[in-house]
Scaffold this motif. Structure first.
Motif, mmCIF file in Angstrom:
data_model
loop_
_atom_site.group_PDB
_atom_site.id
_atom_site.type_symbol
_atom_site.label_atom_id
_atom_site.label_comp_id
_atom_site.label_asym_id
_atom_site.label_seq_id
_atom_site.Cartn_x
_atom_site.Cartn_y
_atom_site.Cartn_z
ATOM 1 N N ARG A 229 33.811 58.823 44.531
ATOM 2 C CA ARG A 229 33.608 59.791 44.630
ATOM 3 C C ARG A 229 34.105 60.453 46.599
ATOM 4 N N HIS A 230 34.613 59.429 47.034
ATOM 5 C CA HIS A 230 35.335 59.878 47.881
ATOM 6 C C HIS A 230 36.483 60.325 48.332
ATOM 7 N N GLY A 231 36.936 61.013 47.107
ATOM 8 C CA GLY A 231 38.494 61.607 46.777
ATOM 9 C C GLY A 231 39.599 60.583 46.172
ATOM 10 N N ILE A 232 39.227 59.107 45.880
ATOM 11 C CA ILE A 232 40.261 58.119 46.591
ATOM 12 C C ILE A 232 40.064 57.671 44.795
ATOM 13 N N GLU A 233 41.355 57.127 44.502
ATOM 14 C CA GLU A 233 41.841 56.331 43.265
ATOM 15 C C GLU A 233 41.693 55.403 43.415
ATOM 16 N N ALA A 234 41.119 54.276 42.005
ATOM 17 C CA ALA A 234 40.439 53.623 42.318
ATOM 18 C C ALA A 234 41.324 52.453 41.374
ATOM 19 N N ARG A 235 41.460 51.340 41.079
ATOM 20 C CA ARG A 235 41.891 50.916 39.938
ATOM 21 C C ARG A 235 41.710 49.098 40.177
ATOM 22 N N ILE A 236 41.563 48.403 38.807
ATOM 23 C CA ILE A 236 41.070 47.363 38.768
ATOM 24 C C ILE A 236 42.046 46.249 38.410
ATOM 25 N N ALA A 237 43.271 45.219 39.455
ATOM 26 C CA ALA A 237 44.298 44.286 38.745
ATOM 27 C C ALA A 237 43.933 42.781 38.577
ATOM 28 N N VAL A 238 43.436 42.290 37.411
ATOM 29 C CA VAL A 238 43.138 41.135 36.747
ATOM 30 C C VAL A 238 44.632 40.348 36.533
ATOM 31 N N ARG A 239 44.581 39.707 37.827
ATOM 32 C CA ARG A 239 45.941 38.966 38.083
ATOM 33 C C ARG A 239 46.074 37.150 36.832
ATOM 34 N N SER A 240 45.075 37.209 36.090
ATOM 35 C CA SER A 240 45.492 36.042 35.095
ATOM 36 C C SER A 240 45.629 37.105 33.959
ATOM 37 N N LEU A 241 45.421 38.300 33.550
ATOM 38 C CA LEU A 241 46.029 39.295 32.647
ATOM 39 C C LEU A 241 47.869 39.979 32.832
ATOM 40 N N MET A 242 48.272 39.537 34.206
ATOM 41 C CA MET A 242 49.415 40.481 34.423
ATOM 42 C C MET A 242 50.293 38.684 33.909
ATOM 43 N N GLU A 243 52.231 39.301 33.590
ATOM 44 C CA GLU A 243 52.824 38.663 33.355
ATOM 45 C C GLU A 243 52.835 38.014 34.765
ATOM 46 N N SER A 244 53.179 38.313 35.574
ATOM 47 C CA SER A 244 52.883 37.508 37.176
ATOM 48 C C SER A 244 52.002 36.982 37.430
ATOM 49 N N HIS A 245 51.766 36.106 37.898
ATOM 50 C CA HIS A 245 50.399 35.636 38.722
ATOM 51 C C HIS A 245 49.967 35.437 40.219
ATOM 52 N N THR A 246 51.433 35.547 40.920
ATOM 53 C CA THR A 246 51.868 35.707 42.365
ATOM 54 C C THR A 246 50.813 35.912 42.359
ATOM 55 N N ARG A 247 50.105 35.023 44.371
ATOM 56 C CA ARG A 247 49.021 35.959 45.308
ATOM 57 C C ARG A 247 49.466 37.392 45.756
ATOM 58 N N VAL A 248 47.679 38.193 45.616
ATOM 59 C CA VAL A 248 47.876 39.173 46.332
ATOM 60 C C VAL A 248 47.344 39.283 47.714
ATOM 61 N N ASP A 249 47.404 39.463 47.902
ATOM 62 C CA ASP A 249 46.910 39.643 49.716
ATOM 63 C C ASP A 249 46.736 40.960 50.192
ATOM 64 N N ASP A 250 45.617 41.078 51.041
ATOM 65 C CA ASP A 250 45.109 42.519 51.123
ATOM 66 C C ASP A 250 45.537 42.821 52.434
ATOM 67 N N PHE A 251 46.164 44.430 51.571
ATOM 68 C CA PHE A 251 47.676 44.837 52.882
ATOM 69 C C PHE A 251 47.059 46.502 52.001
ATOM 70 N N ILE A 252 47.299 47.361 53.145
ATOM 71 C CA ILE A 252 47.824 48.556 53.216
ATOM 72 C C ILE A 252 48.508 49.755 53.671
ATOM 73 N N VAL A 253 49.101 50.060 53.176
ATOM 74 C CA VAL A 253 50.293 50.445 53.892
ATOM 75 C C VAL A 253 50.016 51.864 53.925
ATOM 76 N N PHE A 254 50.438 52.423 55.738
ATOM 77 C CA PHE A 254 50.402 54.093 56.120
ATOM 78 C C PHE A 254 52.099 54.958 56.080
ATOM 79 N N ASP A 255 51.927 55.500 55.394
ATOM 80 C CA ASP A 255 52.782 56.938 55.002
ATOM 81 C C ASP A 255 53.910 55.807 54.474
ATOM 82 N N GLY A 256 54.140 55.254 53.765
ATOM 83 C CA GLY A 256 55.304 54.136 53.918
ATOM 84 C C GLY A 256 55.802 53.728 54.466
ATOM 85 N N GLU A 257 54.945 53.927 55.672
ATOM 86 C CA GLU A 257 56.292 52.924 57.342
ATOM 87 C C GLU A 257 55.357 52.416 58.133
#
Length: 302
Positions: A229-257
């Protein structure tokens, strides 16, 4: 009255006092050295006419006076040299500012504001201003070096960066910050993102990461819908269903920089914030997000 203002009289009075004090000190030192030389020469010689004691006294006193003046000259020269070096350093600094992206008038405002606080502010105001200036200096030094850390969650950095982003904002969201979205700073952050999308055309994607499928709760689905509703694309990633179960940290990438990262403590609560601008690190985060986004599930409309 001689036409001088009260400020001029007050300004010259300390100078005159220092001048008299310096002259008196020179006279006392000269007299002491001359007297000492007179009696020492008198004790060591048998000159009945006392020619040598007087000669030694005059010579020693003159030498002492000359040495004092030379010492004062050296101190003044060092002061002038130091001030010239400071002026040159300041001139070089402002020349760099004029040639940089940062507008020189903002730097001027910073210095003028700090000077005004030093002149008119009370002790607590001056102490706070100095603390803020040190904080700003550390931030700029850290960004210049490619990395900057702060204790706890720095919500101001988060919102300021969102106000600055121009093209893309890609972010992960783990259980570390799940309660953040219902807080005041979380709502301010969502509002800032909505403005970035609608006013500047920024493309924002957020990936909510969970460990197991049973963590995809109605509350999480509703949170994704709120983001849309705020114009943001949102998805859900389930780690156990992925081929790689690596740890995912909280991060934000601004403008790729620039990366904004949240560092959890032992209880997985936010414990620190880090800004990373090293190109290699940012590229790694961009690649990680791209892979996770492709493997994540799109949350359908409820």
């Amino acid at each position: 009255m001689d036409g001088r203002t009260a400020g001029e009289v007050q300004g010259t009075a300390p100078f005159r006092g220092r001048h008299r004090s310096t002259a008196l000190r020179k006279a006392l030192v000269t007299a002491f050295v001359a007297t000492g030389a007179f009696f020492l020469t008198l004790a060591l010689t048998e000159d009945a006419t006392r020619t040598w004691p007087w000669t030694a006294s005059l010579v020693s006193g003159g030498v002492a006076l000359i040495v004092q003046y030379l010492r004062d000259f050296e101190q003044r020269f060092e002061t002038v040299d130091r001030r010239l070096a400071e002026i040159c350093a300041a001139a070089e600094l402002f020349s760099r500012v004029d040639g940089s992206v940062l507008r020189s008038e903002e730097v001027t405002r910073l210095f003028l504001g700090y000077t005004k606080v030093r002149e008119q502010g009370g002790d607590i105001v001056q102490a706070f201003a100095e603390r803020e200036l040190r904080r700003l200096a550390r931030t700029l030094e850290g960004l210049g070096g490619g990395s900057m850390d702060a204790s706890g969650e720095n919500h101001e950095w988060l919102i300021d960066l969102t106000d600055c982003v121009k093209m893309t904002l890609d972010a992960t969201s783990t259980s570390v910050d799940r309660e953040f979205w219902s807080s005041g700073p979380g709502q301010r952050y969502l509002t800032a993102q909505e403005k970035a999308v609608k006013r500047r055309g920024v493309a924002i994607r957020r990936l909510f990461v969970v460990r197991e499928p049973d963590e995809v709760t109605p509350e999480l689905t509703a949170l994704c819908e709120d983001h849309r509703r705020h114009g943001i694309e949102a998805r859900i990633a389930v780690r156990s269903l992925m081929e790689s179960h690596t740890r995912v940290d909280d991060f934000i990438v601004f403008d790729g920089e620039l990366c904004f990262e949240t560092m959890p403590d032992l209880q997985s609560a936010p414990d620190g914030t880090r800004l990373r601008a090293e190109p290699e690190h940012v590229d790694d985060r961009v690649s990680q997000f791209t892979e996770l986004w492709a493997a994540a599930e799109f949350v359908p409309e409820p």
